[in-house]
Design an enzyme around this catalytic site. Sequence first.
Site, PDB file in Angstrom:
ATOM      1  N   PRO A   1     -33.790  43.034 -36.333  1.00 11.99           N
ATOM      2  CG  PRO A   1     -34.428  41.844 -38.221  1.00 11.99           C
ATOM      3  CD  PRO A   1     -34.593  43.160 -37.534  1.00 11.99           C
ATOM      4  CD  GLU A   2     -29.227  43.782 -31.882  1.00 11.57           C
ATOM      5  OE1 GLU A   2     -28.070  43.524 -31.500  1.00 11.57           O
ATOM      6  OE2 GLU A   2     -30.097  44.250 -31.141  1.00 11.57           O
TER       7      GLU A   2
ATOM      8  CE  LYS B   1     -27.739  45.576 -37.676  1.00 11.08           C
ATOM      9  NZ  LYS B   1     -28.733  46.487 -37.101  1.00 11.08           N
TER      10      LYS B   1
ATOM     11  NE  ARG C   1     -31.999  52.272 -30.250  1.00  7.91           N
ATOM     12  CZ  ARG C   1     -31.530  51.396 -31.125  1.00  7.91           C
ATOM     13  NH1 ARG C   1     -30.700  51.778 -32.066  1.00  7.91           N
ATOM     14  NH2 ARG C   1     -31.895  50.131 -31.058  1.00  7.91           N
TER      15      ARG C   1
END
Length: 306
Positions: A2-3, A61, A296
Amino acid sequence: MPELPEVETVVRSLRRHLPRGGRRARLERAELRFPGMLKFGKQYWPRLDGCEITDVGRAGKYIWIACRSPAGPRGAPATVWRLLLHLGMSGQLTIEPAAAALAAHTHAIFHLAGARQLRFRDPRRFGRIGVVPAAADSGGAANRHAGAMDAGSIPAALSPEEERQLGIPPGGEPLEIGEAEFVKLFRGRQAPIKNALMNQRLLRGLGNIYADESLFRAGIAPRAHDLSAPRLRRLRLAIRQVLEEAIRAGGSSISDYVDSGGKRGWFQFQHRVYGREGQPCPQCGAPIRRITLAGRSAHFCPHCQT
Ligand SMILES: [Zn+2]
């Protein structure tokens, strides 16, 4: 993972579904089924029982829930706690009827008045839970000295001091940061812009998906560095635009993300580059490329992004 848009969507749905104030907001019991999830404030955990939920918010977050414990016996003052939750890679926070079947990997259950439960489920166990006493508003010491802090005096956001104590990265909030501050933060950086955007100490809440999507909209290649002020200004606007659209769509459900009502997000269907390797760029038709940057993947259009 989740961002910002997914965490913000969970916070907004909690604010809608968690009655705040009043009798039904009572947290009757906090049940920890997997103790390893509680990373700090173990001594405060039992104090959550019988609390009233007064507010829900987000810092980076982290999701925080402010809970006010009733005045204790022998005149012990009421205290306000912040329950902190981080969804890690696969965390879900859902509000369900107490009678609903318990899903596997449910590590904490917050029993609410009205036969409902706030459940924290996290198959991959990268999530985190913590409990801390809420710091009073500015002038902290004076307020704390007053003893029983009234729920009304809890600041809407965590103070920088609280964030530091909790180990929350100090980066700017992408939806709030001003233009001059944004340019100053990223100007002259030699690292690829994609990596800088994902550095939570600079800006917090952007991960792989929204960094890729924002760079596409700004026409900036993920490897670009030392960006000019006009390009950075364009990037800041692109980030806001992407995040706001994603929040409106309820976030991106790539794997198991859902909001607190169990609803999946829809923004994955609006991704223009992320996860679209080899597919045509929506702007020019050239195939989207994927490269590896600092371990990434980065998705971009080699034609539209320079
Ligand atoms: Zn293109």
